[in-house]
Enzyme design. Structure first.
Site, short mmCIF file in Angstrom:
data_model
loop_
_atom_site.label_atom_id
_atom_site.label_comp_id
_atom_site.label_asym_id
_atom_site.label_seq_id
_atom_site.Cartn_x
_atom_site.Cartn_y
_atom_site.Cartn_z
N ARG A 129 -7.61 19.22 16.28
CA ARG A 129 -7.54 20.13 15.12
C ARG A 129 -6.25 20.97 15.17
NH1 ARG A 129 -13.35 22.68 14.12
NH2 ARG A 129 -12.29 23.35 12.21
N ASP A 321 -17.98 24.63 3.89
CA ASP A 321 -18.82 23.96 4.88
C ASP A 321 -20.03 23.26 4.25
OD1 ASP A 321 -17.14 24.74 6.87
OD2 ASP A 321 -18.33 26.46 7.49
C1 S3P Z 1 -15.09 29.79 9.72
C2 S3P Z 1 -14.23 29.59 8.69
C3 S3P Z 1 -14.17 28.34 7.91
C4 S3P Z 1 -15.33 27.41 8.20
C5 S3P Z 1 -15.71 27.38 9.64
C6 S3P Z 1 -16.05 28.77 10.15
C7 S3P Z 1 -15.06 31.10 10.40
O1 S3P Z 1 -12.98 27.69 8.20
O2 S3P Z 1 -15.04 26.10 7.75
O3 S3P Z 1 -16.85 26.54 9.82
O4 S3P Z 1 -16.02 31.43 11.13
O5 S3P Z 1 -14.10 31.83 10.21
P1 S3P Z 1 -11.57 28.17 7.58
O6 S3P Z 1 -10.78 28.75 8.66
O7 S3P Z 1 -10.97 26.92 7.03
O8 S3P Z 1 -11.84 29.19 6.52
#
Ligand code: S3P
Length: 442
Positions: A129, A321
């Protein structure tokens, strides 16, 4: 591990879901850098919880588990002994963030400002990632971060530095990046301004201000001044992202009535409810209230005749999500559903455009992938088949709900991924689904 399951005639019951994953992780981390002792209860009990606790304990934070907590009114609770700002200790081992992108990105914000060197890595999915999205702005604050293979992917090595405030226009909407920078900003010299292209979840803003942090929100801009936090007891609301599986099941099953209690309904996370309602869902909220600066309600959902929808733009971060399970809802909606502007799905625990399209297609759905989302033509019957989780908890749960709706037997390989956020998922499925034929094979 494989799970096989088939359809159920009736789906009903009252359930609760694990605590919100995003709020749980912030409650542990922010209380670790605060002054005082806090109780954190009703947390998200999956592997991601274990990952952030392991990292924080390696940084010297004492986090003690106890049961039947009266303060947070929860069976399982954690006492977090805050070490204050700049109070982390140099870890003696490489930090392991497991599957959790949130844990890694938030902790790197903290390590960048901590006066020692450290390394952090993750599992097979997390090391694929992108971390350039945090390395770039942190570096302009003065951070010293390098990736082992020089490619902006973990493992990362960090040499802590005194950081400077930043004015940063984020190229993508990401709560993980925003929160990473906010944590770094608390430890920096001078003011930081972080400007989002569209609103992402604001749990960090809410929790930091409730803990006395110098944080302000002005539209899309978040302003953080260096400041100390005071520990705060937190009872985490139920995770709307976990509840989404039951909301969709309730809508698309012809014989259903489900009540899900104590769900966080923060407006930055409410996309799934807004979208299902626009799709004509028989869904409503009851008992709306506020707990620890976060709005909470019970959600009631019944069998619905769904219609199609188009999802794009600012709505996407509010439902990011839930897009895999929304794709399943679209399979049962009248007409064509289009999801656009969601290329961020490619950078989650799996490539969720590919995994969603592949999984639902293998059960006979009419769904095609696009560059930044997918297109679903609703109304085609699903039939049992074989599908793969891609090691992704949300894909495994989407396919399990699809299996309940498909004719015949569905097999999900890699179903153990569910444990990342929702280990009790299978038990709840059994509670809700009448005479469920569910088998686990090693
Ligand atoms: C999260 C933010 C989201 C989400 C992830 C959890 C967080 O990602 O997809 O499962 O706890 O800040 P992003 O960073 O793309 O907003």
């Amino acid at each position: 591990m494989k799970y096989t399951l088939s359809s159920s005639k009736n789906v009903s019951g009252e359930i609760s879901v694990p605590g919100d994953k995003s709020i749980s992780q912030r409650a542990f981390l922010l209380n670790s850098i605060a002054n005082g002792i806090a109780h954190v209860g009703n947390i998200c009990v999956g592997d991601d919880k274990a990952s952030i606790l392991r990292c924080l304990r390696s940084l010297g934070v004492s986090i003690v588990e106890h049961s039947n907590c009266k303060i947070t009114n929860s069976k399982e609770c954690f006492e977090v002994y805050g070490r204050g700002r700049f109070g982390m200790l140099e870890p003696s081992e490489i930090l392991f963030a497991g599957n959790s992108g949130t844990a890694m990105r938030l902790i790197v914000g903290l390590l960048s400002a901590s006066p020692f060197s450290s390394q952090i890595t993750g599992d097979e999915s997390l090391i694929k990632r992108p971390m350039g999205r945090i390395i770039k702005p942190l570096s302009s604050m003065g951070a010293d971060i390098s990736s082992k293979n020089g490619d902006d992917f973990p493992p990362l090595s960090i040499q802590g530095k005194q950081l400077q405030g930043i004015k940063y226009e984020m190229p993508i909407s990401s709560a993980q990046v925003k929160s990473c920078l906010m944590i770094a900003a608390l430890h920096s010299e001078g003011k930081s301004e972080i400007i989002q292209p569209s609103l992402s979840r604001d749990h960090t803003e809410r929790m930091m201000s409730a803990m006395g942090g110098d944080v302000a929100q002005e539209g899309l801009k978040v302003i953080v001044n260096p400041s100390d936090l005071t520990s705060k007891d937190i009872s985490v609301p139920g995770d709307i992202s976990s509840a989404a599986f039951w909301m969709v099941l309730g809508c698309i099953h012809p014989e259903s009535k489900i009540k899900i209690t104590n769900i966080g309904i923060n407006s930055t996370r409410l996309g799934i409810i807004d979208v299902l309602k626009s799709m004509n869902a028989n869904l409503y909220l009851e008992n709306e209230r506020e707990i620890n600066n976060e709005p909470v309600a019970d959600v009631i959902v019944k069998s619905s005749d769904l219609t199609n929808i188009e999802i794009s733009g600012d709505l996407v971060p509010r439902i990011i999500d839930e897009l895999p399970i929304l794709a399943l809802a679209a399979c049962f909606a009248k007409g064509q559903t289009v999801v656009k502007d969601a290329s961020e799905l490619k950078f989650k625990e799996s490539d969720r455009i590919l995994a969603t399209v592949e999984g639902l297609s293998s059960l006979g759905a009419d769904i095609i992938a696009t560059d930044d989302g997918f297109v679903v033509n609703g109304g085609k019957k699903l039939t049992g088949g074989h599908c793969f989780s891609h090691g992704d908890h949300r894909i495994a749960m989407t396919m399990a709900i699809a299996g309940i709706m498909a004719e015949g037997v569905t097999t999900i390989t890699g179903a153990e991924a569910v444990d990342v956020s929702y280990p009790m998922f299978w038990d709840t499925l059994k509670i809700l689904c009448d005479a469920l034929d569910l088998h686990k094979n090693e």
